[in-house]
Write an enzyme that holds these catalytic residues in place. Structure first.
Site, PDB file in Angstrom:
ATOM      1  N   CYS A 112       0.739  -1.129  -0.531  1.00  0.00           N
ATOM      2  CA  CYS A 112      -0.189   0.006  -0.149  1.00  0.00           C
ATOM      3  C   CYS A 112       0.708   1.449  -0.261  1.00  0.00           C
ATOM      4  O   CYS A 112       0.259   2.017  -0.201  1.00  0.00           O
ATOM      5  CB  CYS A 112      -0.870  -0.320   0.928  1.00  0.00           C
ATOM      6  SG  CYS A 112      -2.248  -0.984   1.441  1.00  0.00           S
ATOM      7  N   HIS A 121     -11.595  11.100 -10.068  1.00  0.00           N
ATOM      8  CA  HIS A 121     -10.361  10.835 -10.138  1.00  0.00           C
ATOM      9  C   HIS A 121      -9.260  11.729  -9.511  1.00  0.00           C
ATOM     10  O   HIS A 121      -8.891  12.254 -10.752  1.00  0.00           O
ATOM     11  CB  HIS A 121     -10.702  11.011 -11.657  1.00  0.00           C
ATOM     12  CG  HIS A 121     -10.702  10.048 -12.618  1.00  0.00           C
ATOM     13  ND1 HIS A 121     -12.783  10.259 -12.066  1.00  0.00           N
ATOM     14  CD2 HIS A 121     -10.823   9.141 -13.339  1.00  0.00           C
ATOM     15  CE1 HIS A 121     -13.021   8.512 -13.244  1.00  0.00           C
ATOM     16  NE2 HIS A 121     -11.318   8.161 -14.026  1.00  0.00           N
ATOM     17  N   GLU A 141     -13.731   0.612   1.090  1.00  0.00           N
ATOM     18  CA  GLU A 141     -12.245   0.732  -0.351  1.00  0.00           C
ATOM     19  C   GLU A 141     -12.120  -0.509  -1.273  1.00  0.00           C
ATOM     20  O   GLU A 141     -12.016  -0.433  -2.593  1.00  0.00           O
ATOM     21  CB  GLU A 141     -11.177   1.113   0.666  1.00  0.00           C
ATOM     22  CG  GLU A 141      -9.662   0.453  -0.479  1.00  0.00           C
ATOM     23  CD  GLU A 141      -9.127   0.923   0.506  1.00  0.00           C
ATOM     24  OE1 GLU A 141      -8.805   1.734   0.498  1.00  0.00           O
ATOM     25  OE2 GLU A 141      -8.274   0.335   0.849  1.00  0.00           O
TER      26      GLU A 141
END
EC number: 4.1.2.50
Length: 150
Positions: free
Chosen positions: A42, A81, A141
């Site tokens: 991560c 985005h 997530e």
């Protein structure tokens, strides 16, 4: 009997109500992030298709709603985005130097799902009318990792 119904209608119109946005069909955004100080994968830049749901409690407005759904989706969609980074991450400067500074959202803490939920709650609370008493955000997530209020 009629007066009892009338009183019940008045209390509904003046009492607090909760609006659920995205409970069955979440607000979806695609965003990148990294956890700079994480020991695993991560720490590398990557992205997710986040699913976000929001609960807002407050008094009904003159328009007959707790809040305008468009206001909520606009706040959440501001992160669509974009790349979420922690303040101090060298990637912030890299994005700016590449001419993509407007693509970065800089957070005070690591951009985890938990932090995202807290920050979105604050942003929504600031954007919504004073008639709102509570805002809670749940951020998924992945199907296996969802963060939200207790």
């Amino acid at each position: 009997m009629r007066s009892a119904q009338s009183k019940r209608s008045q209390s509904t119109a003046t009492g607090e109500r909760t609006l659920h946005i995205g409970r069955d069909r979440p607000i979806r955004i695609s965003a990148g992030h990294r956890l700079q100080h994480h020991d695993g994968k991560c720490s590398r830049p990557h992205g997710h298709n986040y699913e976000i749901s929001v609960e807002i409690t407050g008094q009904l407005t003159d328009e007959g709603w707790v809040v305008d759904k468009g206001t909520v989706t606009a706040v959440v969609s501001d992160w669509d985005h974009r790349f979420l980074l922690e303040d101090g991450d060298p990637l912030v400067d890299a994005f700016r130097e590449a001419g993509d500074g407007d693509a970065v959202v800089v957070l005070e803490q690591p951009p985890t799902a938990e932090v995202m939920g807290v920050v979105l709650e604050r942003k929504l609370h600031d954007a919504l009318p004073e008639t709102v008493s509570a805002v809670s955000v749940t951020v998924a997530e992945t199907p296996a990792l969802t963060a939200g209020p207790n």
